[in-house]
Design an enzyme around this catalytic site. Structure first.
Site, PDB file in Angstrom:
ATOM      1  N   HIS A  67       6.700   7.568  -3.554  1.00 55.13           N
ATOM      2  CA  HIS A  67       7.185   6.244  -3.210  1.00 55.13           C
ATOM      3  C   HIS A  67       6.842   5.264  -4.328  1.00 55.13           C
ATOM      4  O   HIS A  67       5.939   5.506  -5.132  1.00 55.13           O
ATOM      5  CB  HIS A  67       6.573   5.786  -1.893  1.00 55.13           C
ATOM      6  CG  HIS A  67       7.106   6.537  -0.713  1.00 55.13           C
ATOM      7  ND1 HIS A  67       6.770   6.216   0.578  1.00 55.13           N
ATOM      8  CD2 HIS A  67       7.949   7.598  -0.632  1.00 55.13           C
ATOM      9  CE1 HIS A  67       7.392   7.037   1.412  1.00 55.13           C
ATOM     10  NE2 HIS A  67       8.108   7.887   0.695  1.00 55.13           N
ATOM     11  N   GLU A  69       5.367   2.378  -4.305  1.00 55.02           N
ATOM     12  CA  GLU A  69       4.004   1.864  -4.255  1.00 55.02           C
ATOM     13  C   GLU A  69       3.020   2.866  -4.845  1.00 55.02           C
ATOM     14  O   GLU A  69       2.109   2.503  -5.592  1.00 55.02           O
ATOM     15  CB  GLU A  69       3.566   1.583  -2.802  1.00 55.02           C
ATOM     16  CG  GLU A  69       4.512   0.739  -2.009  1.00 55.02           C
ATOM     17  CD  GLU A  69       5.524   1.545  -1.213  1.00 55.02           C
ATOM     18  OE1 GLU A  69       5.646   1.310  -0.002  1.00 55.02           O
ATOM     19  OE2 GLU A  69       6.196   2.403  -1.806  1.00 55.02           O
ATOM     20  N   CYS A  98       1.485   5.196   2.073  1.00 55.05           N
ATOM     21  CA  CYS A  98       1.327   4.193   1.017  1.00 55.05           C
ATOM     22  C   CYS A  98       0.374   3.085   1.451  1.00 55.05           C
ATOM     23  O   CYS A  98      -0.371   2.553   0.627  1.00 55.05           O
ATOM     24  CB  CYS A  98       2.677   3.634   0.608  1.00 55.05           C
ATOM     25  SG  CYS A  98       3.655   4.819  -0.342  1.00 55.05           S
TER      26      CYS A  98
END
Length: 137
Positions: A67, A69, A98
């Site tokens: 992801h 992040e 995350c």
């Protein structure tokens, strides 16, 4: 519009532009990590370094796709910067995995533009005392 709100919108717009670097078809997500009004890291969702730039197979996201992040946090970890006290700007609200990374990275505030259908990540951040703001751009 106050000055902080103006900067928030600008960083969210930058995250949206950065998301365009993603090869993912289903959803392109971008993240910008800011500390003392300086961008210290960035990320977008995609496969790990050295892997093919294909995020989905038969319409399903591959399990090893990172992801945005996570990419921003791991990128800052490899630098001389610290994410302690930083603000993370993300195009989409964070997932649970995350959110755990955000907490452990010492990020104090998360700003996102689009709500994901599952809100457990943002809920966990609030429970940890992290300021979470949704700002539409």
């Amino acid at each position: 519009m106050d000055k902080e709100n103006k900067f928030d919108r600008s960083y969210l717009e930058m995250a949206a532009v950065w998301a365009k670097n993603s090869y993912c078809i289903r959803r392109q997500v971008g993240a910008i990590l800011v500390k003392d009004r300086m961008i210290i890291s960035d990320g977008y969702n995609g496969t790990p370094s050295g892997f093919e730039n294909v995020c989905e197979e038969d319409g399903v996201t591959k399990p090893y796709v990172l992801h945005a992040e996570a990419n921003a946090i791991t990128k800052v970890a490899k630098s001389s910067n610290s994410s302690e006290g930083a603000t993370l700007y993300i195009t989409d609200s964070p997932c649970m995995e995350c959110a755990k990374l955000i907490i452990q990275a010492g990020i104090k505030r998360v700003v996102y533009a689009r709500e994901y259908r599952i809100t457990d990540g943002a809920d966990l951040l609030r429970r940890a005392g992290i300021q979470v703001d949704k700002i539409e751009v």
